[in-house]
Design a protein around this motif. Structure first.
Motif, PDB file in Angstrom:
ATOM      1  N   PRO A  73       0.808  -1.226   0.000  1.00 15.66           N
ATOM      2  CA  PRO A  73       0.000   0.000   0.000  1.00 15.66           C
ATOM      3  C   PRO A  73       0.838   1.271   0.000  1.00 15.66           C
ATOM      4  CG  PRO A  73       0.125  -0.887   2.203  1.00 15.66           C
ATOM      5  CD  PRO A  73       0.792  -1.892   1.312  1.00 15.66           C
ATOM      6  N   VAL A  74       0.248   2.330  -0.501  1.00 14.51           N
ATOM      7  CA  VAL A  74       0.818   3.665  -0.329  1.00 14.51           C
ATOM      8  C   VAL A  74       0.464   4.146   1.077  1.00 14.51           C
ATOM      9  CG1 VAL A  74       0.675   6.083  -1.058  1.00 14.51           C
ATOM     10  CG2 VAL A  74       0.731   4.252  -2.764  1.00 14.51           C
ATOM     11  N   VAL A  75       1.435   4.709   1.766  1.00 11.97           N
ATOM     12  CA  VAL A  75       1.218   5.228   3.117  1.00 11.97           C
ATOM     13  C   VAL A  75       1.281   6.747   3.065  1.00 11.97           C
ATOM     14  CG1 VAL A  75       1.975   5.217   5.514  1.00 11.97           C
ATOM     15  CG2 VAL A  75       2.287   3.173   4.099  1.00 11.97           C
ATOM     16  N   SER A  76       0.206   7.392   3.475  1.00 13.99           N
ATOM     17  CA  SER A  76       0.139   8.854   3.480  1.00 13.99           C
ATOM     18  C   SER A  76       0.575   9.374   4.843  1.00 13.99           C
ATOM     19  CB  SER A  76      -1.281   9.320   3.167  1.00 13.99           C
ATOM     20  OG  SER A  76      -1.672   8.937   1.859  1.00 13.99           O
ATOM     21  N   ILE A  77       1.700  10.082   4.845  1.00 16.27           N
ATOM     22  CA  ILE A  77       2.262  10.641   6.081  1.00 16.27           C
ATOM     23  C   ILE A  77       1.657  12.023   6.297  1.00 16.27           C
ATOM     24  CG2 ILE A  77       4.378  11.226   7.309  1.00 16.27           C
ATOM     25  CD1 ILE A  77       5.828   9.498   5.093  1.00 16.27           C
ATOM     26  N   CYS A  78       0.871  12.176   7.353  1.00 11.72           N
ATOM     27  CA  CYS A  78       0.148  13.431   7.582  1.00 11.72           C
ATOM     28  C   CYS A  78       0.851  14.272   8.642  1.00 11.72           C
ATOM     29  CB  CYS A  78      -1.283  13.127   8.012  1.00 11.72           C
ATOM     30  SG  CYS A  78      -2.237  12.278   6.735  1.00 11.72           S
ATOM     31  N   VAL A  79       1.169  15.523   8.248  1.00 14.98           N
ATOM     32  CA  VAL A  79       1.935  16.403   9.127  1.00 14.98           C
ATOM     33  C   VAL A  79       1.222  17.747   9.282  1.00 14.98           C
ATOM     34  CG1 VAL A  79       4.167  17.490   9.555  1.00 14.98           C
ATOM     35  CG2 VAL A  79       4.062  15.356   8.247  1.00 14.98           C
ATOM     36  N   SER A 154      -3.596   4.089   1.190  1.00 15.09           N
ATOM     37  CA  SER A 154      -4.463   3.144   1.900  1.00 15.09           C
ATOM     38  C   SER A 154      -4.300   3.250   3.411  1.00 15.09           C
ATOM     39  CB  SER A 154      -4.142   1.711   1.465  1.00 15.09           C
ATOM     40  OG  SER A 154      -4.309   1.555   0.082  1.00 15.09           O
ATOM     41  N   TYR A 155      -3.189   3.831   3.850  1.00 12.69           N
ATOM     42  CA  TYR A 155      -2.929   4.004   5.274  1.00 12.69           C
ATOM     43  C   TYR A 155      -2.515   5.440   5.553  1.00 12.69           C
ATOM     44  CZ  TYR A 155      -3.234  -0.956   6.376  1.00 12.69           C
ATOM     45  OH  TYR A 155      -3.700  -2.236   6.563  1.00 12.69           O
ATOM     46  N   ILE A 156      -2.881   5.908   6.739  1.00 11.77           N
ATOM     47  CA  ILE A 156      -2.495   7.231   7.202  1.00 11.77           C
ATOM     48  C   ILE A 156      -1.532   7.072   8.367  1.00 11.77           C
ATOM     49  CG2 ILE A 156      -3.349   9.227   8.511  1.00 11.77           C
ATOM     50  CD1 ILE A 156      -5.801   9.202   6.688  1.00 11.77           C
ATOM     51  N   ALA A 157      -0.351   7.658   8.239  1.00 10.08           N
ATOM     52  CA  ALA A 157       0.636   7.663   9.317  1.00 10.08           C
ATOM     53  C   ALA A 157       0.755   9.080   9.860  1.00 10.08           C
ATOM     54  CB  ALA A 157       1.991   7.172   8.809  1.00 10.08           C
ATOM     55  N   LEU A 158       0.885   9.210  11.170  1.00  8.10           N
ATOM     56  CA  LEU A 158       0.921  10.522  11.805  1.00  8.10           C
ATOM     57  C   LEU A 158       2.351  10.896  12.183  1.00  8.10           C
ATOM     58  CD1 LEU A 158      -2.203  10.112  14.145  1.00  8.10           C
ATOM     59  CD2 LEU A 158      -2.101  11.020  11.800  1.00  8.10           C
ATOM     60  N   ASN A 168      13.837   3.334   7.414  1.00  4.31           N
ATOM     61  CA  ASN A 168      13.097   2.120   7.056  1.00  4.31           C
ATOM     62  C   ASN A 168      11.653   2.148   7.525  1.00  4.31           C
ATOM     63  OD1 ASN A 168      14.108   2.055   9.726  1.00  4.31           O
ATOM     64  ND2 ASN A 168      13.866  -0.170   9.829  1.00  4.31           N
ATOM     65  N   ALA A 169      11.177   3.293   8.018  1.00  6.23           N
ATOM     66  CA  ALA A 169       9.858   3.361   8.644  1.00  6.23           C
ATOM     67  C   ALA A 169       8.739   2.962   7.690  1.00  6.23           C
ATOM     68  CB  ALA A 169       9.610   4.767   9.197  1.00  6.23           C
ATOM     69  N   MET A 170       8.704   3.562   6.520  1.00  7.51           N
ATOM     70  CA  MET A 170       7.601   3.294   5.602  1.00  7.51           C
ATOM     71  C   MET A 170       7.691   1.881   5.018  1.00  7.51           C
ATOM     72  SD  MET A 170       5.531   5.774   5.726  1.00  7.51           S
ATOM     73  CE  MET A 170       5.924   5.731   7.481  1.00  7.51           C
ATOM     74  N   PHE A 171       8.901   1.364   4.852  1.00  9.53           N
ATOM     75  CA  PHE A 171       9.052  -0.014   4.376  1.00  9.53           C
ATOM     76  C   PHE A 171       8.437  -0.980   5.383  1.00  9.53           C
ATOM     77  CE2 PHE A 171      11.073  -4.105   3.977  1.00  9.53           C
ATOM     78  CZ  PHE A 171      11.182  -4.295   2.604  1.00  9.53           C
ATOM     79  N   GLU A 172       8.774  -0.799   6.659  1.00  5.63           N
ATOM     80  CA  GLU A 172       8.277  -1.707   7.695  1.00  5.63           C
ATOM     81  C   GLU A 172       6.762  -1.593   7.844  1.00  5.63           C
ATOM     82  OE1 GLU A 172      10.070  -3.900   9.053  1.00  5.63           O
ATOM     83  OE2 GLU A 172      12.127  -3.222   8.723  1.00  5.63           O
ATOM     84  N   VAL A 173       6.236  -0.377   7.782  1.00  2.53           N
ATOM     85  CA  VAL A 173       4.785  -0.189   7.916  1.00  2.53           C
ATOM     86  C   VAL A 173       4.054  -0.810   6.733  1.00  2.53           C
ATOM     87  CG1 VAL A 173       2.948   1.546   7.846  1.00  2.53           C
ATOM     88  CG2 VAL A 173       4.897   1.853   9.390  1.00  2.53           C
ATOM     89  N   ALA A 174       4.537  -0.528   5.527  1.00  6.68           N
ATOM     90  CA  ALA A 174       3.881  -1.059   4.333  1.00  6.68           C
ATOM     91  C   ALA A 174       3.948  -2.579   4.290  1.00  6.68           C
ATOM     92  CB  ALA A 174       4.514  -0.465   3.083  1.00  6.68           C
ATOM     93  N   GLN A 175       5.078  -3.136   4.701  1.00  8.67           N
ATOM     94  CA  GLN A 175       5.214  -4.593   4.733  1.00  8.67           C
ATOM     95  C   GLN A 175       4.234  -5.205   5.733  1.00  8.67           C
ATOM     96  OE1 GLN A 175       8.857  -6.373   6.499  1.00  8.67           O
ATOM     97  NE2 GLN A 175       9.036  -7.501   4.570  1.00  8.67           N
ATOM     98  N   ALA A 176       4.133  -4.599   6.923  1.00  5.71           N
ATOM     99  CA  ALA A 176       3.199  -5.104   7.928  1.00  5.71           C
ATOM    100  C   ALA A 176       1.763  -4.993   7.444  1.00  5.71           C
ATOM    101  CB  ALA A 176       3.374  -4.341   9.237  1.00  5.71           C
ATOM    102  N   GLY A 228      -9.665   4.029   5.512  1.00  9.69           N
ATOM    103  CA  GLY A 228     -11.107   3.891   5.675  1.00  9.69           C
ATOM    104  C   GLY A 228     -11.515   3.870   7.134  1.00  9.69           C
ATOM    105  N   LEU A 229     -10.688   3.241   7.981  1.00  8.43           N
ATOM    106  CA  LEU A 229     -10.961   3.176   9.407  1.00  8.43           C
ATOM    107  C   LEU A 229     -10.792   4.546  10.048  1.00  8.43           C
ATOM    108  CD1 LEU A 229     -11.672   1.326  11.759  1.00  8.43           C
ATOM    109  CD2 LEU A 229      -9.252   0.711  11.945  1.00  8.43           C
TER     110      LEU A 229
END
Length: 606
Positions: A73-79, A154-158, A168-176, A228-229
């Motif tokens: 998934p693409v992870v959207s980092i919200c700042v 597909s995911y929102i990261a804060l 490696n943050a986004m790699f680990e999050v996307a993999q999980a 979505g959540l």
């Protein structure tokens, strides 16, 4: 409280003795060479350079950049940005651009008084993955929601505007996210002052612990929530500014039980004046926002209870309403040592405020006349106190004694108590019972202290010393412990049988204590089998007792007792295997050599 010098010396001798014994065990199990190697790694980690100790190796990052991430998934980092220090902002941008996984989006909601600097920095990068909007400053919650509206991932990261991501943050999050489809993902974090190469301390967290989260926001950073959540729960609520993340996590976790913890430092939290990383004293309104967030969570899930301040700033406590007034059977195995039992029973009957309990003393093979004389006295003096006699078929078997006591007990809740324990807090039964009554909970345990006011038991960590050990053993009473874990109600893998409450229905369902564990590990095994049914084990620091450390059983240091202990260790290893070293409520980045939550000599960074 400060300890007298003599107590400090005794405590140091006790710790050194245990370390020497543990070293000998390791040599026997792993060999001298491997044990010396482990010792050298510990010394190097403890006293050597700590530069970049949580960061992944360059080879790891290179492999991640070329890994097959198809379908991830693409992870959207919200700042949310508000008058950020320009240097801090440039560091944040560089930490995002340095990600080993390219499937990220950076969503910036700029509420600065003058947004020119941030806007120009974004424009200069000309990266299509960066989205920017200028907004009115309506507070951190609404500013974050504005950033989330830009999200296409597909995911929102804060991410806070003055903090950093590990490369490696986004790699680990996307993999999980790809492998687990989890709705909620969180990682470990580290605090720093100037740069991530020199972290002050790492925060190594357990897997999801609902009660711990109610007591404090141990999750903090980094979090990623399925988009979505996030939208379903309405994003962040401005009424909880200051504890807006805590409130959000509670609402999200009401909607999903699939919470995944990544046991790696992926987030670097900057320490500076005004940051909540330095404590809630910097932002006093955090306290009330958190109390309100937890209160409303309880209301939404229909769980009666009131929320009050915890033992320390930024910790809280839920006082759950006890349903009815069920009978609690206190089961006390007893062999000689009349003064211990006298102290125990006196403390129970003089201090206990819970009205509906019985005491079942299980006599086991005593010989002295004074023991039986006291049994008669206790039964005459104390209401609902009975002495029942267990006749051992052969040898000492603590599990069999407890099982016999259960057969004589009438209560809906069973409270197993050593005869060398002394009650401190009058509402100890209420504190344990209110948790044991909760849906999904099967067992509760208490805080036990040595007579010198150091911790004997604050829960059991499975895997310590290769098998199991006590959390925060020898810590000074009244301290907060690692990440407030000495001072918070929390789920754990096990608690000691020296003071253990269990639902009677659960005890019967899993056939009580395994009598093949005659002395050691019977409580740990009981808790692990209870957890296998889907029920949790909860520790509370609010039920406090003194424990005079197994005087009535004697020493297991040599001879037949030592052989028995080794046999029971082997049984634990055969039954649970490698899972003994994978306690979900501990963290692989913390040492398994001691009970003090110090960092392991092998941090998980690869």
């Amino acid at each position: 409280m400060p300890q007298p010098k003599e107590q400090q010396k005794e405590l140091k001798k006790k710790r050194n003795k245990e370390l020497v014994a543990y070293f000998g065990q390791l040599v026997g199990k792993e060999g001298l060479g491997a044990t010396l190697g482990r010792t050298w790694r510990y010394v190097k980690r403890r006293y050597g350079s700590k530069k970049g100790r949580f960061l992944p190796k360059k080879a790891t990052l290179a492999a991640q950049r070329t890994a097959n991430t198809t379908g991830w998934p693409v992870v959207s980092i919200c700042v949310p940005v508000y008058n950020v220090n320009p240097h801090f902002w440039q560091q944040l941008l560089q930490s995002v651009l340095a990600q080993s996984y390219a499937g990220w989006q950076l969503c910036i909601a700029d509420a600065s008084d003058d947004g020119t600097a941030v806007r120009q920095s974004v424009k200069a990068l000309a990266d299509p993955r960066i989205a920017y909007t200028k907004v009115e400053n309506l507070g951190i919650a609404q500013n974050t929601n504005a950033a989330a509206k830009l999200a296409t991932g597909s995911y929102i990261a804060l991410l806070d505007h003055d903090d950093l991501l590990a490369p490696n943050a986004m790699f680990e999050v996307a993999q999980a996210a790809f492998t687990t489809k989890a709705g909620f993902i969180y990682s470990d974090e580290a605090l720093f002052v100037k740069d991530m190469q020199h972290p002050v301390v790492g925060h190594f967290k357990p897997d999801y612990s609902p009660q711990y989260l109610l007591n404090c926001n141990y999750i903090a950073h980094l979090t990623a929530i399925e988009t979505g959540l996030f939208n379903k729960v309405g994003g962040l609520h401005p009424a909880f500014n200051g504890s807006q993340d805590h409130d959000l996590y509670l609402r999200v976790l009401e909607e999903t039980s699939n919470a995944v913890h990544i046991a790696k430092v992926l987030y670097y939290w900057r320490q500076h004046a005004g940051s909540t990383s330095t404590g809630t004293e910097a932002k006093p309104y955090v306290r009330q926002a958190a109390l309100d967030a937890i209160t409303q969570h309880l209301q939404r899930i229909g769980q009666p209870g009131t929320v009050v301040d915890g033992k320390f700033a930024s910790t809280y406590k839920v006082n759950y309403k006890i349903q009815g007034q069920p009978l609690v059977s206190i089961i006390i195995p007893s062999f000689e040592h009349v003064e211990d039992l006298r102290t125990c029973l006196t403390s129970i009957y003089q201090k206990t405020t819970y009205p509906n309990f019985e005491v079942v003393v299980v006599e086991n093979n005593s010989k002295k006349e004074e023991t039986f004389a006291y049994y008669k006295q206790a039964q005459a003096e104390y209401p609902n106190c009975r002495v029942v006699t267990y006749v051992p078929p052969a040898g000492f078997n603590f599990s069999a004694i407890c099982n016999f006591g259960r057969a004589q007990a009438k209560g809906q809740y069973l409270l197993f108590l050593n005869n060398d324990v002394e009650v401190i807090t009058p509402d100890w039964i209420e504190q344990m019972l209110q948790l044991c009554q909760l849906p999904g909970v099967g067992i509760t345990g208490a805080m036990l202290y040595y007579p010198d006011d150091t911790v004997q038991h604050a829960g059991v960590i499975v895997g310590l010393g290769g098998y199991a050990g006590h959390s925060h053993k020898y810590a000074v009473r009244g301290r907060s412990g690692y990440m407030f874990r000495q001072a918070c109600v929390q789920e754990l893998s096990a608690v000691t049988g020296a003071c253990l409450m269990a639902k009677a229905t659960l005890f019967d369902e899993i056939d009580g204590f395994d009598e093949a564990f005659t002395v050691a590990y019977n409580d740990v095994d009981f808790c692990l089998r209870a957890r296998a049914t889907g029920l949790s084990v909860v520790f509370t620091p609010y039920a406090e007792l003194y424990h005079h450390e197994s005087k009535s059983r004697g020493s297991d240091e040599g001879g037949e007792a030592l052989q028995r202990f080794k046999t029971e260790q082997q049984r634990m290893r055969q039954r649970y295997g490698q899972s003994l070293m994978q306690d979900p409520y501990y963290n692989a980045n913390l040492t398994y050599d001691r009970e003090d939550f110090t960092e392991s000599d092998s941090i998980t960074v690869t």
